[in-house]
Design an enzyme around this catalytic site. Structure first.
Site, PDB file in Angstrom:
ATOM      1  CB  ALA B 236       3.677  -0.907   8.095  1.00  0.00           C
ATOM      2  CG  HIS B 237      -1.259  -0.093   8.784  1.00  0.00           C
ATOM      3  ND1 HIS B 237      -2.177   0.902   9.003  1.00  0.00           N
ATOM      4  CD2 HIS B 237      -0.416   0.391   7.854  1.00  0.00           C
ATOM      5  CE1 HIS B 237      -1.903   1.920   8.237  1.00  0.00           C
ATOM      6  NE2 HIS B 237      -0.849   1.640   7.538  1.00  0.00           N
TER       7      HIS B 237
END
Lengths: 341, 341, 341
Positions: B236-237
């Site tokens: 994920a980010h």
């Protein structure tokens, strides 16, 4: 296309209750169907919808009764649905031919009546069987094989040297033949072990969207004849999946594990590497199989256990408060009995 | 290509037991190998296959004995396999050149001897390093960078502004730089928070098929040098994965979580957001890491616990029936002792 | 682009603490920001980073205090971030036009100012709304629809007959309209049940990279307006996801299950088929929902339970050693009290 109810009954070996001359033009869901439509009922959860449905005809299992409604009664409603859908909603195959934007290497061999869509790539030495469909942007690598009547949806990748059998369906985003995850770690550095094996997808296999099947380190990763694989499943290097198995969405099978025939793995379940799931093993959803199973066994949990043991353990887990209270009462009883001494 | 056994022994720093002049032409699995082949044995589960194998030569670990058979004895059979496979089965890189169907923007820069395959797209401002391979239908976005000697398999997407290092391997279907999952919810409506950061994949990283690495909200999502990532993993980010880590298939790492170096996450495991997995953390399969870990710690379960505690809890879970029976006996004993009073 | 702090405060309805004439040119993370940058602080875990940050301006929630620093104080820092990012980092849409390598069927309809990228395919009867972007190598199938202002990243596949609404964002590798996983098993052979339904993705939906949404057997699989879906999520046939829901990465929803509006499913969670998750249901990470939920309920575990019960069970699970010891002490006490009798 349209059929009378009697014609459909003949096709599926069923019995008409009501008007056999009724004309059916489409199959629709219980909620959407109207007078000209046939719908089907095979799950008690949807009894209310079936009663409310405006479908002209219902396909139902034996023993069901819907007074005042035309019925097609069959032993297996879901199987009958397959037959009726094929009759009323035949799927159009794209017409044969190679799209001008497709890139087909001079040394690739295309069978008769194949379809190769826009932006597809078929590499040197690849062999595509008769009537196979290579849809838009799909890729068939060097020396790879695609069997007769097989359908690659758009954006499928078959890497070099891998073989897909006849009458298979590979959905968009499938990757067959990515490298297995094999590294030799020396002084903390992971060195790639070349993955020089291939993948064999046997006849009549269906692979869901974005499924990954890794090539073997040596030898082959195999998916057996008639096996159906749902979306986003991972099949690692040197795995061997037997015939007629079912792998539900997001299953993951680790390297060198073998599945027998008619194995069913539920959604988000997995299996560790180097084990064997015997014929007919059933793995419930979310389970992580950690050891060999016996033929027909049903296993659950992680680490995996026989399903009944797991069910009992889960039930007990949620009664621990009660056990705790009973222990407390015992302790109090013992204390008070001691104080009396 | 072929080598004598003595030549291979010299390459891997091993010892020949038997005929060093024997000629080896291929590496095959224990089951498939014949007289001209070398195979390898490094897992006791396959002892039977090793004994039955018709392989001309076996690579084995020190202390193994297979009387009457030519052996190549090494400290690390799996590492030796890597070396021997590279020698006997060298992987052919596609020849340099840009396929006529590829679209390379005028402002993109291609290094020397790069390969750009059919239907590939390289956007404005992208930089592709020397000898890099951009396979069929792959996409290198605006201002993105691909390092020297890096191999993008078919159908890889590098979104705008993201950077992939040197000597990386990205398998088919990899997506680098999709937007992070960030929304500000106002009165029940989820409003997109623009994800304006990028992704940096450092040198010598391998990303498996259909892996997703999201771009950062601000700053970078990083996968550190030498880390290997299996198929269908989600990063994920703003995640930061350290050097030389291993992420097995279907792992998911939530936003802003940091992994140290040499972290190993087993298949289908995950980590919640905003935590730190210290160097050398080992996460067992299916685990969901819910809090920071200590260096070298092994964690299991969800919520995650030290591995030994989890093992004990799982064992106890399946002995709850026994505990229940013991409590019942205590209750009966107490009742009967009371009735005696 | 640049703004004064006072201008940004006006845009987000916030209050300036310090110098409102300060010029802000970019938004950066706490660690990366310099004097000309704005950063934001909304999570206590990052207090140290906020204190150390060299950001010229911090966006903070009400009640926060950073003496000696210019602040923009708002009720909702994350929402303010969205507004400020849109102002300072506007995303450039690709310019309208159809790339010469794109294949657009004569019978496809493109709205005004659409962008169709390199190697894209738009099939017969497809309808693409005004200002929509069909990026490189994306595929819009026969009769499929893409709404106005919708953005398909590279390598998206919309299969025949499926519809995507307005202002949607579909990330790379998304597959909309793969066949549902439906087979009628007769004598051990799995026969495909044709999947003749479609998919409807409503307005303002975002689908993450490599997400799969299967077409319905009959009728439609629906993803409701404003719902946001993270990477690698599986949505099976005939699923109905309500409005404004959030599905975190690697979620899997089985066939015919219905989600209400504002449902949140955590990472790697799943739901079995044919159940209903009521409005506002919250499913924690890794959970497998096995039965209907009530509105606003929070559920955990597999099989799923009310979250509090599950938390208690997990706590008890790790105190089983203690229970075991207490039982042992009771047994010893009872034995010794008996021996006294």
């Amino acid at each position: 296309v349209s059929f009378t109810l009697a014609e459909l009954a003949a096709r599926v070996g069923g019995t008409v209750v009501g008007d056999g001359t009724r004309v059916v033009t489409a199959v629709r869901s219980l909620d959407d169907a109207g007078q000209g439509d046939l719908s089907f009922y095979h799950n008690r959860r949807y009894l209310h919808s079936a009663l409310e449905s405006r479908a002209g005809v219902l396909v139902v299992g034996e023993g069901e009764s819907f007074p005042g409604r035309d019925l097609l009664v069959v032993a297996d409603p879901y199987g009958a649905l397959a037959t009726i859908l094929e009759a009323l909603h035949p799927v159009a195959r794209p017409s044969p031919g190679v799209h001008p934007t497709a890139v087909v290497a001079p040394g690739a061999r295309l069978g008769s009546e194949t379809h190769v869509g826009p932006h597809a790539t078929v590499c040197e030495g690849a062999v595509v069987g008769d009537r196979a469909v290579i849809s838009a942007s799909s890729y068939v690598g060097e020396g790879a094989a695609v069997g007769a009547d097989t359908l690659l949806h758009p954006h499928v990748v078959i890497e070099a040297g891998c073989a897909v059998g006849a009458r298979c369906i590979l959905h968009a985003g499938v990757v067959v033949g990515s490298d297995g995850f094999g590294f030799a770690t020396v002084k903390g550095v992971h060195r790639k072990v070349p993955q020089v094996g291939t993948v064999v997808i046997e006849d009549d296999v269906e692979l869901g969207a974005n499924v990954c099947v890794d090539r073997a380190t040596l030898g082959v990763t195999r998916v057996g004849r008639g096996t159906k694989v749902d979306n986003l499943v991972q099949i690692a290097h040197n795995v061997d999946v037997g015939e007629h198995s079912l792998l539900v969405s997001q299953v993951g099978i680790s390297g060198s594990t073998r599945l027998g025939h008619h194995v069913v793995m539920g959604g988000q379940s997995g299996a560790v590497g180097h084990i064997t799931l015997a014929d007919g093993t059933r793995v419930t959803a979310k389970t992580g199989v950690t050891e060999d199973t016996r033929a027909g066994e049903m296993v659950s949990g992680f680490p995996s256990r026989p399903h009944r043991e797991w069910l009992k353990a889960m039930a007990n887990l949620f009664r621990l408060e009660e056990l705790r209270h009973r222990i407390e009462r015992l302790e109090q009883a013992l204390t008070s009995s001691r104080s009396k001494e």
